[in-house]
Design a protein around this motif. Structure first.
Motif, PDB file in Angstrom:
ATOM      1  N   GLY A   1       0.820  -1.212   0.000  1.00 48.10           N
ATOM      2  CA  GLY A   1       0.000   0.000   0.000  1.00 48.10           C
ATOM      3  C   GLY A   1       0.852   1.258   0.000  1.00 48.10           C
ATOM      4  O   GLY A   1       0.585   2.208  -0.748  1.00 48.10           O
ATOM      5  N   ILE A   2       1.891   1.251   0.790  1.00 48.66           N
ATOM      6  CA  ILE A   2       2.753   2.442   0.885  1.00 48.66           C
ATOM      7  C   ILE A   2       3.506   2.661  -0.437  1.00 48.66           C
ATOM      8  O   ILE A   2       3.680   3.787  -0.894  1.00 48.66           O
ATOM      9  CB  ILE A   2       3.699   2.342   2.098  1.00 48.66           C
ATOM     10  CG1 ILE A   2       4.484   3.620   2.216  1.00 48.66           C
ATOM     11  CG2 ILE A   2       4.614   1.196   2.065  1.00 48.66           C
ATOM     12  CD1 ILE A   2       5.377   3.617   3.407  1.00 48.66           C
ATOM     13  N   LYS A   3       3.877   1.555  -1.052  1.00 47.19           N
ATOM     14  CA  LYS A   3       4.546   1.644  -2.359  1.00 47.19           C
ATOM     15  C   LYS A   3       3.608   2.300  -3.382  1.00 47.19           C
ATOM     16  O   LYS A   3       4.007   3.188  -4.118  1.00 47.19           O
ATOM     17  CB  LYS A   3       4.928   0.222  -2.789  1.00 47.19           C
ATOM     18  CG  LYS A   3       5.400   0.062  -4.183  1.00 47.19           C
ATOM     19  CD  LYS A   3       5.263  -1.373  -4.647  1.00 47.19           C
ATOM     20  CE  LYS A   3       3.820  -1.749  -4.896  1.00 47.19           C
ATOM     21  NZ  LYS A   3       3.591  -3.163  -5.148  1.00 47.19           N
ATOM     22  N   THR A   4       2.334   1.899  -3.353  1.00 48.83           N
ATOM     23  CA  THR A   4       1.354   2.476  -4.288  1.00 48.83           C
ATOM     24  C   THR A   4       1.103   3.949  -3.945  1.00 48.83           C
ATOM     25  O   THR A   4       0.973   4.780  -4.844  1.00 48.83           O
ATOM     26  CB  THR A   4       0.031   1.672  -4.227  1.00 48.83           C
ATOM     27  OG1 THR A   4       0.362   0.293  -4.376  1.00 48.83           O
ATOM     28  CG2 THR A   4      -0.921   2.079  -5.320  1.00 48.83           C
ATOM     29  N   ALA A   5       1.078   4.257  -2.649  1.00 48.37           N
ATOM     30  CA  ALA A   5       0.874   5.660  -2.241  1.00 48.37           C
ATOM     31  C   ALA A   5       2.016   6.534  -2.765  1.00 48.37           C
ATOM     32  O   ALA A   5       1.794   7.661  -3.234  1.00 48.37           O
ATOM     33  CB  ALA A   5       0.784   5.754  -0.721  1.00 48.37           C
ATOM     34  N   VAL A   6       3.252   5.998  -2.722  1.00 48.54           N
ATOM     35  CA  VAL A   6       4.394   6.765  -3.252  1.00 48.54           C
ATOM     36  C   VAL A   6       4.219   6.936  -4.772  1.00 48.54           C
ATOM     37  O   VAL A   6       4.425   8.029  -5.304  1.00 48.54           O
ATOM     38  CB  VAL A   6       5.748   6.081  -2.938  1.00 48.54           C
ATOM     39  CG1 VAL A   6       6.907   6.846  -3.562  1.00 48.54           C
ATOM     40  CG2 VAL A   6       5.954   5.962  -1.421  1.00 48.54           C
ATOM     41  N   LEU A   7       3.793   5.881  -5.449  1.00 49.19           N
ATOM     42  CA  LEU A   7       3.599   5.947  -6.903  1.00 49.19           C
ATOM     43  C   LEU A   7       2.589   7.040  -7.265  1.00 49.19           C
ATOM     44  O   LEU A   7       2.842   7.872  -8.153  1.00 49.19           O
ATOM     45  CB  LEU A   7       3.117   4.590  -7.427  1.00 49.19           C
ATOM     46  CG  LEU A   7       2.810   4.530  -8.923  1.00 49.19           C
ATOM     47  CD1 LEU A   7       4.085   4.713  -9.744  1.00 49.19           C
ATOM     48  CD2 LEU A   7       2.146   3.201  -9.296  1.00 49.19           C
ATOM     49  N   TYR A   8       1.449   7.074  -6.549  1.00 50.34           N
ATOM     50  CA  TYR A   8       0.432   8.094  -6.844  1.00 50.34           C
ATOM     51  C   TYR A   8       0.974   9.500  -6.573  1.00 50.34           C
ATOM     52  O   TYR A   8       0.714  10.433  -7.316  1.00 50.34           O
ATOM     53  CB  TYR A   8      -0.837   7.845  -6.020  1.00 50.34           C
ATOM     54  CG  TYR A   8      -1.640   6.635  -6.489  1.00 50.34           C
ATOM     55  CD1 TYR A   8      -1.437   6.092  -7.760  1.00 50.34           C
ATOM     56  CD2 TYR A   8      -2.596   6.049  -5.681  1.00 50.34           C
ATOM     57  CE1 TYR A   8      -2.157   4.990  -8.195  1.00 50.34           C
ATOM     58  CE2 TYR A   8      -3.335   4.938  -6.111  1.00 50.34           C
ATOM     59  CZ  TYR A   8      -3.099   4.407  -7.372  1.00 50.34           C
ATOM     60  OH  TYR A   8      -3.812   3.325  -7.799  1.00 50.34           O
TER      61      TYR A   8
END
Ligand code: KG4
Ligand code: ZN
Length: 323
Positions: free
Chosen positions: A213-220
């Protein structure tokens, strides 16, 4: 067998071909690492076929070099230890086949060692081991918490539900164009960034871990910033690295300390590639001191994949078998 067995350790689970000689779990006579990392650089990750071929080329010279540096002839060895799992199957096969061949040719017992256990026990290569302890392994493929009561006797308290911590570092680094492996450049840039510039949070409650989830949050966040400002400037990349690292470290530290306190265990041990991270080490030390825990982190040379941890654990297994 002598009281303190001399063990040759071999590790080939990923891209490093490693051999080490230990004369007891806390006496590493030599450890040698040959990495094929540069051969994978163009691909942004480890290519299993390239890694296996590199192991085949390196295994003989690496083992020779370890024996030579340890000034140990084959006849002075008491056992061979090798990582059998987990890892890249082709890579593991090179190490295990070679170790089996040596054990047969030199008529030595063979100890197969679990890679994650080896990371865990690496914390006790320079510090005396005491049971029970709570162990945190943070590597590229695993993030897990254990309650360890004796050699081979442990309970899993929590594990990753998706990406491991190191994997998240690697994926975020890839998004930011920082290369592979991602941990070292993120740690370096985070030193110049603000840890609270962006609010990222690991959302998994309890003792399990989830870093996807945190990886995706960084991507966004990266996409949003690029849309608004174009190519990210250095200060923004540093802020992203610092904020991401802060969130991962907060989660690892909180869960490790909480597990030890909840189980009323004073000793906390930490190992694995991510444990090389200086910020994580500092935050663990501060949190352990505040909670009255005795913290042992694997010494830096034994955090990333290495055979010293395999030889050391091999010594423990050999000792147990003979006592
Ligand atoms: O334990 P390890 O060498 O291999 C596995 O068993 O996976 O760990 C490799 C992982 C990689 O994901 C790498 O990015 C991470 O450890 N790593 C770091 C640092 N150095 C390596 N993560 C954070 N900070 C570092 N300084
Ligand atoms: Zn590892």
């Amino acid at each position: 067998m002598r009281r303190r067995p001399v063990v040759l350790g071999i590790e080939s689970s990923c891209d490093e071909t490693c051999a080490a000689v230990a004369a007891g779990p806390q006496e590493i006579k030599a450890h040698v690492v040959a990495s094929s990392l540069t051969q994978h650089a163009a691909f942004g990750g480890i290519i299993p076929e390239i890694a296996s071929r590199a192991h085949l080329e390196s295994i003989v010279p690496v083992v020779d070099e370890a024996l030579c540096r340890a000034r140990t002839a084959a006849r002075r060895l008491d056992a061979v230890a090798v990582t059998q799992n987990p890892g890249l199957i082709g890579s593991l096969l090179v190490g295990t086949s070679f170790a089996r061949a040596l054990s047969a040719a030199w008529e030595l017992p063979l100890f197969v060692v679990d890679h994650i256990q080896a990371h865990l026990y690496a914390a006790f290569i320079e510090t005396p081991l005491r049971y029970p302890f709570v162990g945190l392994v943070v590597s590229g493929g695993h993030t897990a918490l254990y309650k360890v009561s004796a050699l081979g006797r442990q309970a899993v308290l929590g594990a990753t539900r998706d990406d491991a911590a190191g994997e998240a570092f690697d994926k975020v680094a890839k998004m930011l164009g920082l290369g592979y492996p991602g941990g070292p450049p993120i740690e370096r840039l985070a030193e110049h960034g603000r840890p609270h510039a962006y609010s990222f949070r690991c959302t998994c409650d309890g003792s399990d871990f989830s870093f996807s989830g945190i990886k995706t949050a960084v991507l966004y966040k990266v996409r949003e910033l690029e849309k608004r400002y174009g190519k990210l400037d250095h200060a923004v990349v540093c802020d992203l690295c610092a904020s991401f690292q802060e969130a991962v470290v907060n989660d690892l530290v909180a869960k490790a300390v909480r597990a030890a306190c909840r189980h009323k265990i004073k000793d906390l041990a930490v190992g694995g590639g991510v444990a090389f991270n200086g910020y994580l080490r500092r935050r663990l030390r501060e949190a352990a001191a505040a909670a009255g825990l005795v913290l042992t982190i694997a010494p830096r040379p034994y955090c990333l994949d290495n055979a010293a941890m395999v030889a050391s654990l091999g010594c423990r297994l050999a000792h147990e078998k003979n006592s």
